[in-house]
Scaffold this active site. Structure first.
Site, PDB file in Angstrom:
ATOM      1  N   HIS A 136      -3.222  -4.330   3.579  1.00 40.64           N
ATOM      2  CA  HIS A 136      -4.550  -3.804   3.902  1.00 40.64           C
ATOM      3  C   HIS A 136      -5.672  -4.806   3.644  1.00 40.64           C
ATOM      4  CE1 HIS A 136      -2.894   0.581   3.396  1.00 40.64           C
ATOM      5  NE2 HIS A 136      -2.477  -0.016   4.493  1.00 40.64           N
ATOM      6  N   CYS A 167     -21.726 -17.164  15.261  1.00 44.84           N
ATOM      7  CA  CYS A 167     -22.057 -16.294  16.402  1.00 44.84           C
ATOM      8  C   CYS A 167     -23.149 -15.277  16.092  1.00 44.84           C
ATOM      9  CB  CYS A 167     -20.793 -15.572  16.890  1.00 44.84           C
ATOM     10  SG  CYS A 167     -20.264 -14.256  15.802  1.00 44.84           S
ATOM     11  N   PRO A 231       3.426   9.024 -11.792  1.00 40.53           N
ATOM     12  CA  PRO A 231       3.348  10.197 -12.682  1.00 40.53           C
ATOM     13  C   PRO A 231       3.325  11.520 -11.916  1.00 40.53           C
ATOM     14  CG  PRO A 231       1.263   8.979 -12.706  1.00 40.53           C
ATOM     15  CD  PRO A 231       2.215   8.181 -11.867  1.00 40.53           C
TER      16      PRO A 231
HETATM   17  P1  OAD Z   1      -3.697   6.911  -3.418  1.00 38.22           P
HETATM   18  O1  OAD Z   1      -4.954   7.105  -4.162  1.00 38.22           O
HETATM   19  O2  OAD Z   1      -3.497   7.686  -2.185  1.00 38.22           O
HETATM   20  O3  OAD Z   1      -2.472   7.230  -4.386  1.00 38.22           O
HETATM   21  C1  OAD Z   1      -2.424   6.715  -5.681  1.00 38.22           C
HETATM   22  C2  OAD Z   1      -1.125   7.157  -6.322  1.00 38.22           C
HETATM   23  O4  OAD Z   1      -1.045   6.526  -7.588  1.00 38.22           O
HETATM   24  C3  OAD Z   1      -0.989   8.666  -6.542  1.00 38.22           C
HETATM   25  O5  OAD Z   1       0.261   9.111  -6.035  1.00 38.22           O
HETATM   26  C4  OAD Z   1      -1.040   8.808  -8.053  1.00 38.22           C
HETATM   27  O6  OAD Z   1      -0.200   9.868  -8.530  1.00 38.22           O
HETATM   28  C5  OAD Z   1      -0.510   7.475  -8.501  1.00 38.22           C
HETATM   29  N1  OAD Z   1      -0.908   7.042  -9.850  1.00 38.22           N
HETATM   30  C6  OAD Z   1      -2.035   7.362 -10.544  1.00 38.22           C
HETATM   31  N2  OAD Z   1      -2.035   6.751 -11.737  1.00 38.22           N
HETATM   32  C7  OAD Z   1      -0.886   6.025 -11.809  1.00 38.22           C
HETATM   33  C8  OAD Z   1      -0.306   5.161 -12.779  1.00 38.22           C
HETATM   34  N3  OAD Z   1      -0.913   4.901 -13.948  1.00 38.22           N
HETATM   35  N4  OAD Z   1       0.894   4.592 -12.498  1.00 38.22           N
HETATM   36  C9  OAD Z   1       1.522   4.837 -11.319  1.00 38.22           C
HETATM   37  N5  OAD Z   1       1.024   5.639 -10.368  1.00 38.22           N
HETATM   38  C10 OAD Z   1      -0.165   6.219 -10.593  1.00 38.22           C
HETATM   39  O7  OAD Z   1      -3.551   5.321  -3.152  1.00 38.22           O
HETATM   40  P2  OAD Z   1      -2.628   4.582  -2.088  1.00 38.22           P
HETATM   41  O8  OAD Z   1      -1.340   5.269  -1.906  1.00 38.22           O
HETATM   42  O9  OAD Z   1      -2.631   3.158  -2.470  1.00 38.22           O
HETATM   43  O10 OAD Z   1      -6.527   1.935   2.200  1.00 38.22           O
HETATM   44  O11 OAD Z   1      -3.500   4.766  -0.771  1.00 38.22           O
HETATM   45  C11 OAD Z   1      -3.094   4.121   0.408  1.00 38.22           C
HETATM   46  C12 OAD Z   1      -4.305   3.593   1.153  1.00 38.22           C
HETATM   47  O12 OAD Z   1      -5.237   4.627   1.384  1.00 38.22           O
HETATM   48  C13 OAD Z   1      -5.068   2.539   0.387  1.00 38.22           C
HETATM   49  O13 OAD Z   1      -4.540   1.241   0.568  1.00 38.22           O
HETATM   50  C14 OAD Z   1      -6.452   2.646   0.963  1.00 38.22           C
HETATM   51  C15 OAD Z   1      -6.576   4.144   1.135  1.00 38.22           C
HETATM   52  O14 OAD Z   1      -7.392   4.558   2.170  1.00 38.22           O
HETATM   53  C16 OAD Z   1      -7.473   0.960   2.295  1.00 38.22           C
HETATM   54  O15 OAD Z   1      -8.344   0.777   1.495  1.00 38.22           O
HETATM   55  C17 OAD Z   1      -7.386   0.075   3.486  1.00 38.22           C
END
Ligand code: OAD
Length: 262
Positions: A136, A167, A231
């Protein structure tokens, strides 16, 4: 990039160690190729907000349609630029955590490794990971919104969005917004790793955003091992081989620091 749904999730931070099955240690130690897919959760313990966690997630406080789409930038480039500038500052002020560092150690231990990250915060690189692809983009980089050229240096008046010296178009963060394609080289490398690896660790992602969320199924369909570290439950939880329900800053060091035996 598209999203499967936007359910709010409850997050609990489990600072306690989890029980890791012996079979999993054996499989990891025998693996020739290990891949890891990370999401915002791995940076949570560094103090970077996730996106979809209820209350604390960025998308609980901000509307992605107004901040993370090409249309939002066209309508109000200043608002979008300022929001990313704010996030860039926050990320610069924090440090990688034990989870990031454990993945650096894993890269050192296995013969083939690829870290596939959805994160734009650059914390994996700052921890020392080298074999990685950014699906991303990276919030630290800026590009021309018309030509796509990466811009190393820019300056602007406080109240203006900087422009491309070549540009004249507005500059924008080098991140993938909703409705945009992922960088092709990164996606090809990620899919190749998901298809060829012996073990895929899926860490700190809600598995809601495609195409990243589809990668674990490429691994699973081949009969290779998929391990979720989170978690909280995700749509992937019932389809993986092992679920380690804990914070990545606790679970990953546990997984990686055990004596490497075959
Ligand atoms: P999310 O915010 O959707 O998910 C975060 C995950 O991390 C959740 O499932 C939580 O349960 C978990 N979590 C929280 N604390 C944690 C910890 N200490 N250890 C392990 N896991 C933990 O984030 P992403 O899945 O990364 O796109 O979201 C995907 C994309 O959506 C991102 O890359 C972003 C967003 O829109 C862009 O910015 C381009």
């Amino acid at each position: 990039m598209h999203v499967r749904g936007l359910p709010a999730r409850c997050s609990m931070n489990q600072a306690t160690a989890v029980v890791i099955p012996r079979d999993l240690y054996h499989a990891l130690h025998r693996a020739r190729f290990v891949a890891a897919l990370t999401g915002a959760g791995i940076s949570a313990e560094s103090g970077v907000a996730t996106f979809r966690d209820a209350q604390t997630g960025l998308w609980a406080r901000f509307d992605p349609r107004e901040l993370a789409t090409p249309g939002a930038f066209a309508r109000n480039p200043k608002r979008v630029w300022d929001w990313y500038a704010w996030r860039r500052e926050r990320v610069a002020a924090v440090e990688p955590n034990a989870g990031h560092r454990a993945l650096v150690e894993l890269e050192r231990r296995v013969s083939e490794f690829l870290l596939i990250t959805q994160n734009v915060d650059g914390l994996h690189q700052r921890a020392g990971s080298r074999k990685l692809v950014e699906l991303h983009g990276n919030i630290a980089r800026v590009k021309c919104s018309r030509e796509g050229t990466i811009i190393e240096h820019w300056s602007a008046e406080e109240d203006e969005v900087p422009r491309c010296a070549n540009c004249g178009a507005f500059l924008r963060p080098d991140v993938v917004w909703f409705e945009e394609m992922l960088p092709e080289h990164a996606l090809v490398a990620a899919e190749d790793a998901a298809r060829r690896c012996d073990v895929l660790l899926v860490i700190g992602t809600s598995a809601e955003v495609y195409p990243a969320a589809g990668l674990p199924m490429l691994t699973h369909r081949r009969g290779a091992l998929v391990v979720e570290i989170n978690p909280n439950e995700t749509p992937l939880s019932s389809r993986v081989d092992y679920v380690l329900r804990g914070a990545s800053g606790v679970v990953l060091p546990q997984l990686v620091s055990a004596p490497w035996t075959l």
